[in-house]
Design an enzyme around this catalytic site. Structure first.
Site, PDB file in Angstrom:
ATOM      1  N   ARG A  21       0.825  -1.214   0.000  1.00  0.00           N
ATOM      2  CA  ARG A  21       0.000   0.000   0.000  1.00  0.00           C
ATOM      3  C   ARG A  21       0.861   1.267   0.000  1.00  0.00           C
ATOM      4  O   ARG A  21       0.541   2.241   0.679  1.00  0.00           O
ATOM      5  CB  ARG A  21      -0.939   0.028   1.220  1.00  0.00           C
ATOM      6  CG  ARG A  21      -2.065  -0.973   1.163  1.00  0.00           C
ATOM      7  CD  ARG A  21      -3.160  -0.495   0.230  1.00  0.00           C
ATOM      8  NE  ARG A  21      -4.173  -1.504   0.060  1.00  0.00           N
ATOM      9  CZ  ARG A  21      -5.307  -1.562   0.758  1.00  0.00           C
ATOM     10  NH1 ARG A  21      -5.563  -0.654   1.651  1.00  0.00           N
ATOM     11  NH2 ARG A  21      -6.165  -2.504   0.533  1.00  0.00           N
ATOM     12  N   ARG A  34      -6.813  11.257  -6.831  1.00  0.00           N
ATOM     13  CA  ARG A  34      -8.062  10.531  -6.561  1.00  0.00           C
ATOM     14  C   ARG A  34      -9.275  11.452  -6.731  1.00  0.00           C
ATOM     15  O   ARG A  34     -10.326  11.023  -7.190  1.00  0.00           O
ATOM     16  CB  ARG A  34      -8.033   9.957  -5.147  1.00  0.00           C
ATOM     17  CG  ARG A  34      -9.100   8.887  -4.923  1.00  0.00           C
ATOM     18  CD  ARG A  34      -9.253   8.581  -3.447  1.00  0.00           C
ATOM     19  NE  ARG A  34     -10.089   7.439  -3.171  1.00  0.00           N
ATOM     20  CZ  ARG A  34     -11.395   7.381  -3.394  1.00  0.00           C
ATOM     21  NH1 ARG A  34     -12.016   8.394  -3.952  1.00  0.00           N
ATOM     22  NH2 ARG A  34     -12.095   6.302  -3.075  1.00  0.00           N
ATOM     23  N   ASP A  71      -6.874  -2.881  -7.644  1.00  0.00           N
ATOM     24  CA  ASP A  71      -7.315  -3.520  -6.409  1.00  0.00           C
ATOM     25  C   ASP A  71      -7.600  -4.984  -6.682  1.00  0.00           C
ATOM     26  O   ASP A  71      -7.947  -5.352  -7.811  1.00  0.00           O
ATOM     27  CB  ASP A  71      -8.569  -2.841  -5.852  1.00  0.00           C
ATOM     28  CG  ASP A  71      -8.768  -3.237  -4.395  1.00  0.00           C
ATOM     29  OD1 ASP A  71      -8.129  -2.631  -3.530  1.00  0.00           O
ATOM     30  OD2 ASP A  71      -9.533  -4.183  -4.140  1.00  0.00           O
ATOM     31  N   TYR A 147     -14.698 -12.119   0.198  1.00  0.00           N
ATOM     32  CA  TYR A 147     -15.465 -10.900  -0.151  1.00  0.00           C
ATOM     33  C   TYR A 147     -16.722 -11.249  -0.929  1.00  0.00           C
ATOM     34  O   TYR A 147     -17.768 -10.624  -0.773  1.00  0.00           O
ATOM     35  CB  TYR A 147     -14.602  -9.942  -0.975  1.00  0.00           C
ATOM     36  CG  TYR A 147     -13.565  -9.208  -0.145  1.00  0.00           C
ATOM     37  CD1 TYR A 147     -13.921  -8.104   0.623  1.00  0.00           C
ATOM     38  CD2 TYR A 147     -12.250  -9.630  -0.116  1.00  0.00           C
ATOM     39  CE1 TYR A 147     -12.987  -7.438   1.390  1.00  0.00           C
ATOM     40  CE2 TYR A 147     -11.304  -8.971   0.644  1.00  0.00           C
ATOM     41  CZ  TYR A 147     -11.668  -7.874   1.406  1.00  0.00           C
ATOM     42  OH  TYR A 147     -10.751  -7.226   2.168  1.00  0.00           O
TER      43      TYR A 147
HETATM   44  O1  1CP Z   1       0.325   0.752  -3.402  1.00  0.00           O
HETATM   45  C1  1CP Z   1      -0.471  -0.193  -3.480  1.00  0.00           C
HETATM   46  O2  1CP Z   1      -0.364  -1.203  -2.779  1.00  0.00           O
HETATM   47  C2  1CP Z   1      -1.551   0.026  -4.480  1.00  0.00           C
HETATM   48  C3  1CP Z   1      -2.382  -1.029  -4.998  1.00  0.00           C
HETATM   49  C4  1CP Z   1      -3.319  -1.806  -4.078  1.00  0.00           C
HETATM   50  C5  1CP Z   1      -3.185  -3.148  -3.728  1.00  0.00           C
HETATM   51  C6  1CP Z   1      -2.020  -4.072  -4.040  1.00  0.00           C
HETATM   52  C7  1CP Z   1      -4.548  -1.349  -3.520  1.00  0.00           C
HETATM   53  C8  1CP Z   1      -5.079   0.005  -3.625  1.00  0.00           C
HETATM   54  N1  1CP Z   1      -5.179  -2.426  -2.932  1.00  0.00           N
HETATM   55  C9  1CP Z   1      -4.365  -3.522  -3.031  1.00  0.00           C
HETATM   56  C10 1CP Z   1      -4.624  -4.878  -2.571  1.00  0.00           C
HETATM   57  C11 1CP Z   1      -5.781  -5.155  -1.666  1.00  0.00           C
HETATM   58  N2  1CP Z   1      -7.043  -4.619  -1.700  1.00  0.00           N
HETATM   59  C12 1CP Z   1      -5.759  -6.152  -0.653  1.00  0.00           C
HETATM   60  C13 1CP Z   1      -4.575  -7.064  -0.379  1.00  0.00           C
HETATM   61  C14 1CP Z   1      -3.509  -6.399   0.421  1.00  0.00           C
HETATM   62  C15 1CP Z   1      -3.860  -6.100   1.866  1.00  0.00           C
HETATM   63  O3  1CP Z   1      -4.068  -7.025   2.634  1.00  0.00           O
HETATM   64  O4  1CP Z   1      -3.920  -4.887   2.186  1.00  0.00           O
HETATM   65  C16 1CP Z   1      -7.022  -6.172  -0.040  1.00  0.00           C
HETATM   66  C17 1CP Z   1      -7.473  -7.070   1.101  1.00  0.00           C
HETATM   67  C18 1CP Z   1      -7.832  -5.198  -0.702  1.00  0.00           C
HETATM   68  C19 1CP Z   1      -9.273  -4.899  -0.448  1.00  0.00           C
HETATM   69  C20 1CP Z   1      -9.479  -3.467  -0.159  1.00  0.00           C
HETATM   70  N3  1CP Z   1      -9.425  -2.486  -1.114  1.00  0.00           N
HETATM   71  C21 1CP Z   1      -9.692  -2.859   1.097  1.00  0.00           C
HETATM   72  C22 1CP Z   1      -9.693  -3.579   2.440  1.00  0.00           C
HETATM   73  C23 1CP Z   1     -11.058  -3.796   2.965  1.00  0.00           C
HETATM   74  C24 1CP Z   1     -11.077  -4.699   4.186  1.00  0.00           C
HETATM   75  O5  1CP Z   1     -11.732  -5.740   4.097  1.00  0.00           O
HETATM   76  O6  1CP Z   1     -10.398  -4.388   5.198  1.00  0.00           O
HETATM   77  C25 1CP Z   1      -9.816  -1.471   0.881  1.00  0.00           C
HETATM   78  C26 1CP Z   1     -10.095  -0.390   1.892  1.00  0.00           C
HETATM   79  C27 1CP Z   1      -9.620  -1.259  -0.529  1.00  0.00           C
HETATM   80  C28 1CP Z   1      -9.573   0.063  -1.259  1.00  0.00           C
HETATM   81  C29 1CP Z   1      -8.202   0.469  -1.678  1.00  0.00           C
HETATM   82  N4  1CP Z   1      -7.362  -0.279  -2.506  1.00  0.00           N
HETATM   83  C30 1CP Z   1      -6.198   0.410  -2.733  1.00  0.00           C
HETATM   84  C31 1CP Z   1      -6.295   1.671  -2.044  1.00  0.00           C
HETATM   85  C32 1CP Z   1      -5.257   2.752  -2.077  1.00  0.00           C
HETATM   86  C33 1CP Z   1      -7.539   1.692  -1.390  1.00  0.00           C
HETATM   87  C34 1CP Z   1      -8.111   2.846  -0.582  1.00  0.00           C
HETATM   88  C35 1CP Z   1      -8.886   3.677  -1.510  1.00  0.00           C
HETATM   89  C36 1CP Z   1      -9.096   5.068  -1.024  1.00  0.00           C
HETATM   90  O7  1CP Z   1      -9.645   5.186   0.061  1.00  0.00           O
HETATM   91  O8  1CP Z   1      -8.705   6.006  -1.738  1.00  0.00           O
END
Ligand code: 1CP
Length: 341
Positions: A21, A34, A71, A147
């Site tokens: 992240r 964003r 994502d 999910y």
């Molecule tokens: O820099 C990076 O890592 C960018 C790319 C990236 C990756 C590899 C994002 C952007 N998400 C992910 C993977 C991801 N997404 C995972 C696996 C890694 C981990 O365990 O963190 C998971 C579980 C998700 C699902 C997800 N997407 C969640 C978690 C929800 C939960 O159940 O707790 C969330 C909040 C997102 C949204 C998301 N994805 C990425 C970002 C930057 C965001 C936040 C978006 C925002 O608020 O602007």
């Protein structure tokens, strides 16, 4: 590329570092871009915006690898499950998988709908310097399935576990369908230009050992073997979170094992032996305070001296972590590790 050399255990001048992240809300530059998109999914599908966000951590932090900005949930989304990202709540699906019928309604062959991802990859690769790697990724079948069954993130995974114990055949079929989609999706990411791939099994910790090995790890191993066979020069990183208690049981055809922060690197090293390069595992919250961060870095680098290692956090960056400490972390790891590499 230092990062790719390290994945294959070749000698490097220092320990490469990137952060899970590493793009996200702790960077004002991320928030600025964003705000130009309608919503998070729109952001992921806008090649120009996703490219800029992927490159931000390279410019700001000087990490050794960029990770594609997208994502894990674009796969279930493209399979036909309506998805929204709600600020302060996270992802929410409006349809879930809870019976035979819902499983049958899933679309397959979705790798062809993810053209925006491959376009982002080619665009990033064109703009990234030759010494920096680009990592592509997918969620692992088990994590994606949670999910799709729960409809959102959860703390207890009861619906997923209920399916596992009352209808394991349905769960197995879902995991099998996802594995096939993931193999094709990752293959096209590689053809578009990523230099390494990573599989995130973030919710591996939801299951007891025997069930994780049967319903989670089995499918990860199968995907890794497929990719390794088709693309032997692409390193594969696997991150099954929360399985520290039985790391010694994990075998497979991949190069790098991601370690979360709940186990020390010292112990992980003992359990894993000489198999796999290890990636990890600074507790992200240590970045709130420079001295705590430095102390954590020293313990990890000392434990990993003379052993294949890629530095990373033990899970994702937190939204309000000070960016200056993230920048300082990269410098610190490079400086300290170059003394004994
Ligand atoms: O820099 C990076 O890592 C960018 C790319 C990236 C990756 C590899 C994002 C952007 N998400 C992910 C993977 C991801 N997404 C995972 C696996 C890694 C981990 O365990 O963190 C998971 C579980 C998700 C699902 C997800 N997407 C969640 C978690 C929800 C939960 O159940 O707790 C969330 C909040 C997102 C949204 C998301 N994805 C990425 C970002 C930057 C965001 C936040 C978006 C925002 O608020 O602007």
């Amino acid at each position: 590329m230092v990062f790719i050399r390290a994945c294959f255990r070749q000698k490097t001048p220092y320990t490469p570092i990137w952060m899970m992240r590493q793009a996200g809300r702790y960077l004002s530059e991320y928030k600025e871009i964003r705000s130009q998109a309608k919503n998070f999914l729109d952001l992921c599908s806008r090649v120009d915006l996703a490219t800029q966000i992927t490159l931000q951590p390279i410019d700001i932090l000087d990490v050794d690898a960029a990770i594609l900005f997208s994502d894990i949930l674009v796969i279930p989304y493209e399979m036909g499950l309506d998805l929204e990202f709600i600020h302060g709540f996270g992802p929410r699906f409006n349809h879930i998988i809870n019976n035979e019928e819902s499983l049958k309604s899933l679309k397959t062959g979705i790798q062809h709908k993810l053209g925006y991802v491959y376009d982002t990859i080619s665009c990033v690769r064109k703009n990234l310097s030759n010494d920096k790697a680009l990592i592509g990724f997918s969620g692992a079948p088990w994590t994606l399935a949670t999910y799709m069954i729960e409809g959102h993130g959860t703390k207890n995974y009861y619906k997923s576990k209920k399916m596992l114990y009352t209808n394991p055949i349905l769960l197995d079929r879902l995991l099998e369908i996802l594995s096939n989609e993931i193999k094709q999706y990752l293959s096209l990411q590689i053809q578009a230009g990523v230099n390494a791939i990573m599989l995130f099994d973030s919710w591996a910790n939801a299951l007891e050992e025997s069930q994780y090995l049967a319903f989670g790890w089995k499918y990860l191993r199968d995907i890794a073997s497929y990719i390794k066979h088709e693309y032997p020069n692409i390193p594969i990183i696997i991150f099954p979170r929360g399985v520290g208690a039985y790391l010694e049981k994990l075998y497979g055809d991949f190069d790098v094992l991601g370690i979360d922060w709940q186990i020390s690197m010292q112990e992980a090293k003992h359990k894993v032996g000489n198999r796999f390069v290890l990636q990890g595992n600074l507790e992200p919250a240590r970045l709130y305070d420079y001295d705590s961060m430095r102390q954590g870095v020293e313990v990890i680098l000392n434990a990993m001296r003379n052993r294949g290692h890629i530095f990373n956090l033990g899970h994702g960056m937190i939204e309000d972590l000070p960016r200056d400490n993230a920048i300082a972390l990269v410098r610190l790891v490079r400086e300290l590790s170059s003394q004994f590499c």
